[in-house]
Design a protein around this motif. Structure first.
Motif, PDB file in Angstrom:
ATOM      1  N   GLY A  26      42.982 -31.203 -14.949  1.00 40.58           N
ATOM      2  CA  GLY A  26      41.878 -32.155 -14.880  1.00 40.58           C
ATOM      3  C   GLY A  26      41.947 -33.072 -13.676  1.00 40.58           C
ATOM      4  N   ASP A  27      43.131 -33.147 -13.026  1.00 34.17           N
ATOM      5  CA  ASP A  27      43.268 -33.983 -11.835  1.00 34.17           C
ATOM      6  C   ASP A  27      42.592 -33.331 -10.635  1.00 34.17           C
ATOM      7  N   CYS A  28      42.159 -34.164  -9.702  1.00 34.32           N
ATOM      8  CA  CYS A  28      41.674 -33.685  -8.414  1.00 34.32           C
ATOM      9  C   CYS A  28      42.821 -33.799  -7.414  1.00 34.32           C
ATOM     10  N   VAL A  29      42.975 -32.772  -6.591  1.00 31.98           N
ATOM     11  CA  VAL A  29      44.128 -32.712  -5.691  1.00 31.98           C
ATOM     12  C   VAL A  29      43.707 -32.307  -4.282  1.00 31.98           C
ATOM     13  N   LEU A  30      44.567 -32.661  -3.329  1.00 30.29           N
ATOM     14  CA  LEU A  30      44.436 -32.208  -1.951  1.00 30.29           C
ATOM     15  C   LEU A  30      45.332 -30.990  -1.785  1.00 30.29           C
ATOM     16  N   MET A  31      44.786 -29.924  -1.187  1.00 30.66           N
ATOM     17  CA  MET A  31      45.539 -28.680  -1.047  1.00 30.66           C
ATOM     18  C   MET A  31      45.597 -28.263   0.420  1.00 30.66           C
ATOM     19  N   ARG A  32      46.782 -27.930   0.856  1.00 36.80           N
ATOM     20  CA  ARG A  32      47.035 -27.588   2.250  1.00 36.80           C
ATOM     21  C   ARG A  32      46.395 -26.250   2.602  1.00 36.80           C
ATOM     22  N   GLY A  33      45.677 -26.217   3.720  1.00 35.31           N
ATOM     23  CA  GLY A  33      45.081 -24.977   4.201  1.00 35.31           C
ATOM     24  C   GLY A  33      45.958 -24.325   5.251  1.00 35.31           C
ATOM     25  N   LYS A  80      32.794 -39.396   2.940  1.00 27.58           N
ATOM     26  CA  LYS A  80      33.709 -39.015   1.864  1.00 27.58           C
ATOM     27  C   LYS A  80      32.989 -38.217   0.767  1.00 27.58           C
ATOM     28  N   GLU A  81      31.866 -37.625   1.114  1.00 26.29           N
ATOM     29  CA  GLU A  81      31.075 -36.897   0.117  1.00 26.29           C
ATOM     30  C   GLU A  81      31.576 -35.465  -0.061  1.00 26.29           C
ATOM     31  N   LEU A  82      31.589 -35.015  -1.316  1.00 27.02           N
ATOM     32  CA  LEU A  82      31.980 -33.655  -1.672  1.00 27.02           C
ATOM     33  C   LEU A  82      30.951 -33.066  -2.626  1.00 27.02           C
ATOM     34  N   PHE A  83      30.884 -31.729  -2.665  1.00 24.31           N
ATOM     35  CA  PHE A  83      30.035 -31.023  -3.620  1.00 24.31           C
ATOM     36  C   PHE A  83      30.936 -30.242  -4.581  1.00 24.31           C
ATOM     37  N   LEU A  84      30.723 -30.395  -5.881  1.00 25.92           N
ATOM     38  CA  LEU A  84      31.490 -29.623  -6.865  1.00 25.92           C
ATOM     39  C   LEU A  84      30.892 -28.223  -6.947  1.00 25.92           C
ATOM     40  N   SER A  85      31.661 -27.215  -6.534  1.00 31.85           N
ATOM     41  CA  SER A  85      31.127 -25.857  -6.437  1.00 31.85           C
ATOM     42  C   SER A  85      31.413 -25.041  -7.694  1.00 31.85           C
ATOM     43  N   ASP A  86      30.823 -23.845  -7.737  1.00 32.84           N
ATOM     44  CA  ASP A  86      31.100 -22.885  -8.808  1.00 32.84           C
ATOM     45  C   ASP A  86      32.123 -21.849  -8.340  1.00 32.84           C
ATOM     46  N   HIS A  87      32.895 -22.202  -7.323  1.00 34.97           N
ATOM     47  CA  HIS A  87      33.902 -21.320  -6.729  1.00 34.97           C
ATOM     48  C   HIS A  87      35.272 -21.644  -7.334  1.00 34.97           C
ATOM     49  N   ILE A  96      49.805 -27.794  -3.008  1.00 34.29           N
ATOM     50  CA  ILE A  96      49.288 -29.113  -3.395  1.00 34.29           C
ATOM     51  C   ILE A  96      50.022 -30.199  -2.608  1.00 34.29           C
ATOM     52  N   GLU A  97      49.261 -31.068  -1.959  1.00 37.05           N
ATOM     53  CA  GLU A  97      49.847 -32.168  -1.188  1.00 37.05           C
ATOM     54  C   GLU A  97      49.907 -33.463  -1.987  1.00 37.05           C
ATOM     55  N   GLY A  98      48.991 -33.629  -2.917  1.00 37.95           N
ATOM     56  CA  GLY A  98      48.969 -34.854  -3.707  1.00 37.95           C
ATOM     57  C   GLY A  98      47.650 -35.012  -4.427  1.00 37.95           C
ATOM     58  N   LYS A  99      47.537 -36.099  -5.179  1.00 42.15           N
ATOM     59  CA  LYS A  99      46.317 -36.359  -5.938  1.00 42.15           C
ATOM     60  C   LYS A  99      45.292 -37.111  -5.094  1.00 42.15           C
ATOM     61  N   CYS A 100      44.036 -36.975  -5.499  1.00 42.19           N
ATOM     62  CA  CYS A 100      42.968 -37.791  -4.942  1.00 42.19           C
ATOM     63  C   CYS A 100      42.021 -38.137  -6.085  1.00 42.19           C
ATOM     64  N   ILE A 101      41.040 -38.966  -5.807  1.00 38.98           N
ATOM     65  CA  ILE A 101      40.077 -39.377  -6.828  1.00 38.98           C
ATOM     66  C   ILE A 101      38.676 -39.022  -6.343  1.00 38.98           C
ATOM     67  N   VAL A 102      37.961 -38.245  -7.133  1.00 42.52           N
ATOM     68  CA  VAL A 102      36.565 -37.932  -6.821  1.00 42.52           C
ATOM     69  C   VAL A 102      35.700 -38.730  -7.794  1.00 42.52           C
ATOM     70  N   HIS A 103      35.086 -39.780  -7.294  1.00 39.29           N
ATOM     71  CA  HIS A 103      34.292 -40.686  -8.112  1.00 39.29           C
ATOM     72  C   HIS A 103      32.875 -40.151  -8.298  1.00 39.29           C
ATOM     73  N   GLY A 115      39.747 -46.122  -0.168  1.00 42.72           N
ATOM     74  CA  GLY A 115      41.027 -45.656   0.340  1.00 42.72           C
ATOM     75  C   GLY A 115      40.948 -44.221   0.828  1.00 42.72           C
ATOM     76  N   THR A 116      42.024 -43.761   1.437  1.00 41.31           N
ATOM     77  CA  THR A 116      42.046 -42.395   1.955  1.00 41.31           C
ATOM     78  C   THR A 116      41.943 -41.364   0.839  1.00 41.31           C
ATOM     79  N   GLU A 117      42.335 -41.755  -0.385  1.00 44.40           N
ATOM     80  CA  GLU A 117      42.314 -40.805  -1.497  1.00 44.40           C
ATOM     81  C   GLU A 117      40.992 -40.839  -2.263  1.00 44.40           C
ATOM     82  N   ASP A 118      40.057 -41.690  -1.849  1.00 50.49           N
ATOM     83  CA  ASP A 118      38.782 -41.834  -2.557  1.00 50.49           C
ATOM     84  C   ASP A 118      37.701 -40.935  -1.958  1.00 50.49           C
ATOM     85  N   TYR A 119      37.013 -40.193  -2.837  1.00 48.15           N
ATOM     86  CA  TYR A 119      35.870 -39.366  -2.465  1.00 48.15           C
ATOM     87  C   TYR A 119      34.782 -39.579  -3.513  1.00 48.15           C
ATOM     88  N   PHE A 120      33.596 -39.024  -3.262  1.00 48.17           N
ATOM     89  CA  PHE A 120      32.560 -39.088  -4.288  1.00 48.17           C
ATOM     90  C   PHE A 120      31.769 -37.787  -4.319  1.00 48.17           C
TER      91      PHE A 120
END
Length: 219
Positions: A26-33, A80-87, A96-103, A115-120
């Motif tokens: 259920g957490d949102c995370v940053l993942m290394r590419g 800091k905008e993101l789209f929640l995909s069906d992918h 995994i690099e760490g947690k982030c927060i998608v508001h 903050g750097t970990e905040d997205y929406f």
């Protein structure tokens, strides 16, 4: 005779490699590419599993950045905008690099600081077609653009609509020094104002759209 694969064990959490950070389903995370020059990917953890060799995999649902979508980044998209995909995908937990927060969009605009970990996220995105849900959002200002929380806006004291200073030929500093602001339409004589507001293509009035709370609005 082929060897059977070892049974997988579902895990409630995973400690990020080389850190004390713990992530859970259920957490949102940053993942290394693969490209170190690009920002990390953002995903939501759907499942965590480990095999009998302690190799941990995560099933994730990807968030897309606007520039990763078919339509690309547009003027109203926040930085800091993101789209929640069906992918969905299976990835090694080692990436995994760490947690982030998608508001939610509403909660993001209420943050005192970002903050750097905040997205929406305010849209869901269908990766195969490039479609969005919802497919329509409220527009503001005479430019009739959706709200970008990175941009300063000023509210008209009369009609209560919101405007970009640049669209009104003002600088941000001029707006910040104003005690009140009245938009050009509301500055017209009453007869001209009614005609202007009823004309086709006019911006939606406050009665017809929901006004989101804005961090950078100037009253």
């Amino acid at each position: 005779m082929a060897k059977s694969k070892g049974a997988k064990k579902a895990l409630d959490s995973y400690t990020v490699k080389g850190t004390q950070k713990v992530v859970k389903v259920g957490d949102c995370v940053l993942m290394r590419g693969q490209d170190p020059d690009k920002p990390p990917y953002v995903a939501k953890i759907e499942k965590i599993e480990a095999d009998n060799r302690n190799n941990t995999k995560v099933r994730v649902r990807w968030y897309y950045r606007p520039e990763e979508s078919m339509g690309g980044r547009r003027q109203f998209h926040g930085s800091k905008e993101l789209f929640l995909s069906d992918h969905y995908d299976i990835q090694s937990a080692d990436t995994i690099e760490g947690k982030c927060i998608v508001h939610t969009f509403k909660n993001y605009t209420k943050l005192d600081s970002v903050g750097t970990e905040d997205y929406f996220c305010r849209f869901e995105y269908k990766a195969s077609t490039g479609g969005f849900t919802p497919d329509r959002v409220a527009v503001y200002c005479k430019c009739e653009m959706p709200y970008n929380p990175d941009d300063l806006m000023v509210q008209c004291e009369t009609c209560k609509d919101w405007f970009h200073p640049s669209c009104m030929s003002f600088t941000p500093d001029q707006v910040k020094r104003m005690e009140k602001f009245v938009c050009p339409d509301c500055s017209l004589p009453d007869g001209d104002r009614k005609l202007r507001q009823s004309s086709p293509g006019s911006s939606p009035t406050p009665e017809h759209v929901h006004k989101p709370e804005a961090k950078r609005r100037k009253r």
